[in-house]
Each structure stands twice: as structure tokens, then as C-alpha cells.
Scaffold this active site. Sequence first.
Site, PDB file in Angstrom:
ATOM      1  N   ALA A 151       0.454 -11.554  -9.694  1.00 42.15           N
ATOM      2  CA  ALA A 151       0.206 -12.983 -10.408  1.00 42.15           C
ATOM      3  C   ALA A 151      -1.266 -13.377 -10.423  1.00 42.15           C
ATOM      4  O   ALA A 151      -1.764 -14.153 -11.234  1.00 42.15           O
ATOM      5  CB  ALA A 151       0.860 -14.010  -9.557  1.00 42.15           C
ATOM      6  N   ILE A 209      -1.438  -7.898  11.537  1.00 46.26           N
ATOM      7  CA  ILE A 209      -0.566  -7.313  10.887  1.00 46.26           C
ATOM      8  C   ILE A 209      -0.681  -6.228   9.646  1.00 46.26           C
ATOM      9  O   ILE A 209      -0.003  -5.440   9.324  1.00 46.26           O
ATOM     10  CB  ILE A 209       0.696  -8.245  10.369  1.00 46.26           C
ATOM     11  CG1 ILE A 209      -0.011  -9.105   9.334  1.00 46.26           C
ATOM     12  CG2 ILE A 209       1.141  -8.859  11.650  1.00 46.26           C
ATOM     13  CD1 ILE A 209       1.298  -9.926   8.558  1.00 46.26           C
ATOM     14  N   ALA A 244       0.945  -4.030   0.227  1.00 54.00           N
ATOM     15  CA  ALA A 244       1.997  -3.118   0.142  1.00 54.00           C
ATOM     16  C   ALA A 244       2.125  -2.510  -1.173  1.00 54.00           C
ATOM     17  O   ALA A 244       2.519  -1.427  -1.598  1.00 54.00           O
ATOM     18  CB  ALA A 244       3.478  -3.769   0.655  1.00 54.00           C
ATOM     19  N   HIS A 285      -0.364 -14.633  10.050  1.00 53.07           N
ATOM     20  CA  HIS A 285       0.164 -13.185   9.952  1.00 53.07           C
ATOM     21  C   HIS A 285       1.771 -13.547   9.750  1.00 53.07           C
ATOM     22  O   HIS A 285       2.715 -13.093  10.534  1.00 53.07           O
ATOM     23  CB  HIS A 285      -0.221 -12.671  11.181  1.00 53.07           C
ATOM     24  CG  HIS A 285      -1.205 -12.495  11.386  1.00 53.07           C
ATOM     25  ND1 HIS A 285      -1.717 -12.173  13.015  1.00 53.07           N
ATOM     26  CD2 HIS A 285      -2.393 -12.086  10.718  1.00 53.07           C
ATOM     27  CE1 HIS A 285      -3.116 -11.634  12.914  1.00 53.07           C
ATOM     28  NE2 HIS A 285      -3.532 -11.893  11.613  1.00 53.07           N
ATOM     29  N   ASN A 292      -8.640 -11.404   4.151  1.00 52.47           N
ATOM     30  CA  ASN A 292      -8.492 -11.546   5.628  1.00 52.47           C
ATOM     31  C   ASN A 292      -9.452 -11.305   6.304  1.00 52.47           C
ATOM     32  O   ASN A 292     -10.674 -11.110   5.668  1.00 52.47           O
ATOM     33  CB  ASN A 292      -7.103 -10.503   6.043  1.00 52.47           C
ATOM     34  CG  ASN A 292      -7.641  -9.181   5.822  1.00 52.47           C
ATOM     35  OD1 ASN A 292      -8.753  -8.855   5.549  1.00 52.47           O
ATOM     36  ND2 ASN A 292      -6.600  -8.368   5.840  1.00 52.47           N
TER      37      ASN A 292
END
Length: 605
Positions: free
Chosen positions: A42, A584, A21, A540, A92
Site C-alpha cells: 500500500a 520483535i 515479513a 510491538h 522503527n
Amino acid sequence: MSAQDVESSSYDFVIIGGGTAGLVLASRLTEKPDIRVLVLEAGTSKLDLDHIDDENSPEYDWCFKSTPQSALNNRIIAQPRGKVLGGSSAINFLMATHASASEFQQWEELGNPGWNWESILAYYRKSESFIPPTAEQTALYGTGSFDRGLYGSDGPLQLTMPIGTGISDATWQPTLQALGIPSNTDPRLPGSLGGWPLLKYTDSTGKRSYAASAYYASIAGRPNLTVVTSAYVTKILLEPSEESGGLAKVTGVSFTVDKVEHVVRATKETILAGGAYMSPKILELSGIGSASLLQKLGIDAVVDNPAVGENLQDHPMVPLNIEAQDGVLGAESFRQPEVLEWAMNEWISGRGGPLSSGINGTAFLSSQSIAHHIGQSPDFMQNIGLHRDDEHSPFLRKLLASDSQADLQFNFAPAGFDPYEGGETLSRLFTHTNPGKYLGAVAVLTHPFSRGSVHITSSDPQVSPSIDPNYLDHPVDFELLVQGVLFMQKVFETKPLANYVRDREDGSGKKIQESFKIPTRIDRDVAEKLVREATIPSWHPVGTCAMLPREKGGVVNTQLQVYGVDKLRVVDASIMPVLVRGNIASTVYAIAEKAADIIKEEYQL
């Protein structure tokens, strides 16, 4: 730019987290040349790599672990989260599935006006560029059901269909059709159930398309965008309101680089995009959360909101493996040096090949449909623990009672899934050591009734949060996965897929099944045991900073602003009030795209 230079510079927006995001927001907000944005990430950047060799290395992954899960024989389950520019979109499985219209209707009915299917579909489309199937893919899969109008054509993310590992991939849809399960509607149409080839976030050569490559790489040189990697945010600095009922103020963001602490301030607002585990952790470290919890840890409660870190949801899944016939090309074939060399050459040359593939088939089915196929009464689910109640249960019960809503997702691959090692580390899910070749499937719970939590246990920012997903706490969740296991066996016994399964009567199937701790024949008792000992998450996690009215357990409002704080927003998977079906990532991209427009409108950018 050095951390010292950042500290002395001025920024309109400070984004905490350069993940799925965060990079969408950075890209969209800096489209305005006079808007200065700082991203604090990070992890490091791995944009120079074609792929990440070991996703579970602490170099790329936070390596979180769950608390012991009582419904899963007290197992401790790996909780991988991307610690790299691009976040979890960098590690992912590339799968690009979709939510449903009814799920967003529920978001809106829970008290979130404007968060409906019509709105969010526009942002799905804005984020992506759908690359239509090639003639070869169409011939392999029979892909005539995609409605191009439902997909984006000029977004940053590349959305493609894999060519497949081998001929067994082409059996998924025909096998489901033989069971009476359709595949003739687009999976994005409201109410669509059935089986389809699985879309992936890859370009036409099979390379990963993710937040860093799609949203950041092409704009990295924008003079109004600064991204600092290896910047560990310790907390958001807050000034309590002097007036009763007023809003606390953000006075800065504290972060460390090379163990040296720095503070930066946003002139407009701070945006938290740390994900479902790190966002509530940072809020609690900053004094936003349950006052009783914070006080026990010596943290002053600036905003008392017990909902922070609650409402954790995930998609539990359970695998089933069947030995494949000789000659079936699958993941285990790559153990042969000559096959691996060929596959690597295919991928490097830009032709894609089997290494660009993986999980290629998916299906969304209702519990009523599954019950029919396994000889179970469709009314059976209505008597299992449905007395539990919360804000979400009425909606979940409504979905469960409908024969047009997906209660389980099934994914298929020419590969063995090892839940025993895969539950401990993500990279071991496919790289198992069992001999032989396999066809594998997983049953995934789409709308869990169970709820978990994530909370800090120390005021030390370096200490990982306590993560308790509470998998299968609710009896409905357990029962649905048991039925999912029995249905997967039915699929493997159905032609044409059954033509590629080794004859289990010759003894070799028994040996292979036992190598995965699974007997040759699955009855209900075996299925129940398998669910307890082999269920793992889909990774998720959502819901821990839920977008809901505050009195209903909300942490942010419909503008994604944190209750009780001025100029602080959360934009990531943690704001989802109810988990949507499927993977997601696509929904997180859409949320971030919508959030960028919300912010632009508020500040008239």
C-alpha cells in the site's frame, strides 16, 4: 509494470504487504527462477532516501490511534505502523534484541510443534550478519560477552553495535554491575539476564538495515518478482465451500491503484503479511472473523472464527528522565547548529557518529531482582490479580514466579524521552522541547497479562480498524511498571552513572523534572501517577491472528495456514501466540524465514 499488466499476468504466489515479513518471503521464494511472485504494498518505496525525514507523515505511516485507554487516564495513544516498502522495519528504532528459549518452549507447548528455540535460532542466524565490535567499541563498552556462534555471519541484515553518543553510554554496564547485575553472558544464551550494549540493525556506517534495503534492493531486478507499490488491498475474494466441513477457496485479491480496482489471482496460494493490525482487518473484510460482528456490518461470514483480531498484545513502557551534567553529549546537544553539523558530517562520511546511535544500553531483569533492589518483598506479586485465567496465564504466572526469566526490560539513552508528546506521535518521543540535557531510561513490560483487540467498524476498506490494546488492564502489569520506575531511579542514583547526573539539591533538577511533569523525588505514589499518565507502547503489536489450535483461539495452524480456507496463509507478527521479550523485528524476520522454508517444502520448490 502497470496494475493492468499485473491483472493480466500469472503468479504462483501473491503476497499482501511488502513489509518486514512480506519482503523476506518474496526474496526467498523467488530464489527459484521458475516461481513467479507478486507483492502488493500500500505504501511507496523510499529506497532512494538515506533516511525518512518524518516517520509520522501519512506518506510513511498509517497514523493509527488507539481507543481511549481506561487504565491510562483515558488517553488515546498513537499506533504508528510503516506505510512504505519495508513496513515498520523502515520506521522503527533499529533495536535488535532477542527472545528467550523458554518463550518458544511455551509456543510449542500451546500446540505448535516445531516452533521451538532450536528451530527459531537457526532462522535468527539465517537472517543476519553480525559485525563484531571494533576496538573502539570494545574499549567503550567492554564487550567481551558475545558468543559469535549464536549469530549469523552471511544473512541479509547487518547487525552492529553503535559507537555511542558520549561517555555516559559507557556507564550503563558498570552501573548495573555495581548493583550486582551481571553482563558476562551472551544475551542470546537461554536464561540470560543482565545488562548489555544494545545491538542495532545498521551497517558499519550507521545506516538503517531493514527489509527493503537488506532483502529487496539487491533482487529488485529478478524477472520472476513483481512489486507493486501504492496498491491498497481491499479484500481477499473467497468462494464458500459447497460441502459441510470443507475449506473455502481463494478466488482472487482485490486491490486499488489510483482509485481503480483490480483483481489478481495466485495459482498456488495467497499470503497475507499485513501485520498485527492490517492482517485481521483484511481477513474480516473478506468474511473471515466473528460472524456476529461481520453480519452487523453487512459482510457475509465465510469462515466464522471469533479469534480473528483478538489476543492483541504489546510492550507498554514508562520513561524516567534525569537532568545531565553540563558537558554530557546527548540528543539535546543537537539543538546547537554547530554540534548538529558535526554529527551530520560524521554520519554522511560513513564514520557513524552519534546520529547512528540513540538507545545504547539494555537490560533484562526478573521481578524478584527488581524487588530486591527497591526493598519490596519478592512474594508481593503473587497476590495481585493472578486469579484471571486464559490459555496463556499459566505460562505467564510461571515466568513471573521464576528468578531466571525477564519480567521487565530497561533501555538507556543520553536523551530525554517525552511520553506526553511521544504518546501522540512517535517522532516527538525524542524531539521534545523541554530545556536542558537529559539522561533517560524506560521500563518495558516483557510479558503483559492484559489482552486487547483490533476489529473493523465498517465494511469500507478505507476506514481504519478500531484498535484497543487494553494497556495495563491487568493489575500485575500496572504493578510491574511501578516497580520499574522505582528501579530506574535506583540506577540513576548509582555510580558511575550518577556521576553524570546534575545534583538535584541545587534546585535546577527540580525545575527540569517538573518540565517533564515529574517531581524531583520519586516515591511510590509518584511512580503510580507516572505510570498512569506517561505509559506509552513500544509499538510491538502481535497476536491478532494467533498460531494456536483453533479450539484454543487460533486463527492459523503450525503451517501458518488460515483455518477454514484453502491456500491462504498469514506470515507476520500477528501469528505470535504469546509476546516475546525485547524488540520483535528480529523474531518477525525469523518467522518469515521459517515460513519460506515451510512453503518451499510443501510445494517441493
